[in-house]
Design an enzyme around this catalytic site. Structure first.
Site, short mmCIF file in Angstrom:
data_model
loop_
_atom_site.label_atom_id
_atom_site.label_comp_id
_atom_site.label_asym_id
_atom_site.label_seq_id
_atom_site.Cartn_x
_atom_site.Cartn_y
_atom_site.Cartn_z
N ILE A 156 10.15 16.68 5.81
CA ILE A 156 8.88 16.70 5.08
C ILE A 156 8.14 18.00 5.34
O ILE A 156 7.63 18.64 4.41
CB ILE A 156 8.01 15.48 5.45
CG1 ILE A 156 8.71 14.18 5.04
CG2 ILE A 156 6.65 15.59 4.78
CD1 ILE A 156 7.99 12.93 5.51
N ASP A 175 7.27 22.70 16.21
CA ASP A 175 8.21 21.59 16.36
C ASP A 175 8.95 21.77 17.68
O ASP A 175 9.55 22.82 17.92
CB ASP A 175 9.22 21.56 15.20
CG ASP A 175 9.99 20.25 15.15
OD1 ASP A 175 10.69 19.92 16.13
OD2 ASP A 175 9.88 19.54 14.13
N ASP A 267 -3.94 10.06 4.40
CA ASP A 267 -3.16 9.04 3.68
C ASP A 267 -2.86 7.86 4.59
O ASP A 267 -2.37 6.84 4.14
CB ASP A 267 -1.85 9.65 3.16
CG ASP A 267 -1.05 8.67 2.29
OD1 ASP A 267 -1.67 8.04 1.40
OD2 ASP A 267 0.16 8.53 2.51
N GLU A 272 -4.24 0.09 9.95
CA GLU A 272 -3.83 -0.31 8.59
C GLU A 272 -3.29 -1.75 8.64
O GLU A 272 -2.66 -2.14 9.61
CB GLU A 272 -2.73 0.62 8.09
CG GLU A 272 -3.19 2.03 7.77
CD GLU A 272 -2.05 2.86 7.19
OE1 GLU A 272 -1.11 2.27 6.60
OE2 GLU A 272 -2.08 4.08 7.34
N HIS A 290 -2.10 5.15 1.99
CA HIS A 290 -0.72 5.27 2.47
C HIS A 290 0.28 5.26 1.30
O HIS A 290 1.17 4.42 1.22
CB HIS A 290 -0.39 4.15 3.46
CG HIS A 290 0.73 4.51 4.40
ND1 HIS A 290 0.88 3.94 5.63
CD2 HIS A 290 1.77 5.39 4.27
CE1 HIS A 290 1.95 4.42 6.23
NE2 HIS A 290 2.51 5.32 5.41
N ILE A 291 0.14 6.26 0.43
CA ILE A 291 0.97 6.31 -0.77
C ILE A 291 1.90 7.53 -0.78
O ILE A 291 2.39 7.94 -1.83
CB ILE A 291 0.11 6.33 -2.05
CG1 ILE A 291 -0.87 7.52 -2.05
CG2 ILE A 291 -0.65 5.01 -2.19
CD1 ILE A 291 -1.57 7.75 -3.37
N GLY A 292 2.15 8.10 0.41
CA GLY A 292 2.97 9.31 0.47
C GLY A 292 4.30 9.20 -0.25
O GLY A 292 4.74 10.12 -0.94
N ALA A 293 4.96 8.06 -0.09
CA ALA A 293 6.27 7.87 -0.72
C ALA A 293 6.19 7.08 -2.01
O ALA A 293 7.22 6.68 -2.56
CB ALA A 293 7.20 7.16 0.27
#
Length: 315
Positions: A156, A175, A267, A272, A290-293
């Site tokens: 991502i 990272d 998001d 939640e 929470h609509i990332g996907a």
């Protein structure tokens, strides 16, 4: 033939693939409290984030062979324990990467041009206070030649970076598992490879005009708290589309209120699906549930990818 429980649903394309392979797919939702009595009649369970598969449920389901997460994060599954019992745990890390990355930029652009506040204010005040709203929104930000810091440079994070390159942005990345990499792009039929080295988090926060988070999180101390927010530019925007709790929500609101941060996009939220009403009512944050996907393309990709993996394991 295997019995597969898609307890949080599965895209019709993925369901068809499994059925064409001879498997039975049950999509009727079984309540979490009832799974202890029901799951042992299935060979595999497909979950999203609503259903948890913990050790006690695994112990109650000795016939279970595969736990499939239709998504990226595995924090709702006791992965190590499942694998110690000989159960395969799979997910779909690549299927929704582009969808999440595009939502990140939807939030960045929304906050940069005050769309989140205007979408609330215009229906109520647009006719009577048009000029005032225009003045309040007159100091927006352009993305060209600005920098974006990507915390977590997996699939991502790299998709975010690719979009950023197309918008003329400087990229910084953090990272712990990546020292350097190359971003491979296809632009109008031309293959381009852009080398990139990662830096330390403190440097990224200090240098970046925008910060986006794509890291795993299973609770505990937020990765971005008061100390980290203090390192950021007062003109910066931060976006969290990874997991609720990665950013300290109270510290975030305080930083925006104090003028130490331009704004934020979220998001994902702590607790939640019932976030704190305080943050939901806060004007300085662009918010989505929470609509990332949650795009048609991503859901189909997730469904077919999970189906292929289950078929490879169960036949």
């Amino acid at each position: 033939m295997a019995r597969i429980l898609a307890n949080d649903g599965i895209h019709p394309a993925g369901k068809k693939m499994l059925e064409d392979a001879g498997h039975e797919v049950v999509t009727d939702k079984i309540a979490q409290s009832d799974l202890m009595n029901e799951l042992n009649s299935f060979d595999s369970i497909v979950v999203r984030s609503a259903t948890t598969v913990r050790a006690e449920l695994i112990d109650a389901s000795p016939n279970l062979k595969v736990i499939a997460r239709a998504g990226v994060g595995l924090d709702n599954i006791d992965v190590t324990y499942a694998e110690s019992k000989g159960i395969r745990v799979i997910n779909t890390p690549a299927a929704s990467s582009r969808s999440v990355a595009e939502l990140v930029f939807a939030h960045i652009l929304t906050v940069s041009r005050f769309l989140h506040t205007n979408n609330r204010a215009m229906p109520q005040k647009g006719a009577s206070e048009f000029k005032a709203l225009k003045k309040q929104s007159s100091k927006g930000l352009e993305l060209m030649n600005r920098s974006i810091g990507v915390v977590g440079f997996g699939r991502i994070g790299q998709e975010v970076a690719k979009i950023a390159l197309g918008m003329g942005m400087q990229i910084y990345a953090v990272d712990p598992f990546v020292n350097e990499t190359s971003l491979d792009l296809n632009i109008a039929g031309n293959e381009i490879s852009v080398p990139l080295k990662t830096i330390e988090l403190e440097d990224l926060l200090a240098k970046s005009d925008f910060v986006t988070l794509h890291v795993p999180f299973s609770g505990g101390k937020p990765i971005i708290g008061e100390k980290e927010l203090a390192l950021m530019k007062s003109t910066a925007i931060i976006v969290n589309a990874s997991r609720g709790g990665v950013v300290d929500e109270t510290a975030l609101m305080n930083a925006i209120d104090a003028g130490n941060l331009f704004g934020a996009g979220l998001d994902v939220f702590v607790n939640e699906p019932t976030p704190d009403p305080t943050i939901l009512e806060f004007d300085g944050i662009s918010m989505t549930p929470h609509i990332g996907a949650s795009t048609n393309q991503a859901q189909e990709n997730i469904g077919t990818e999970i189906a292929r993996k289950i078929i490879a394991l169960l036949g």
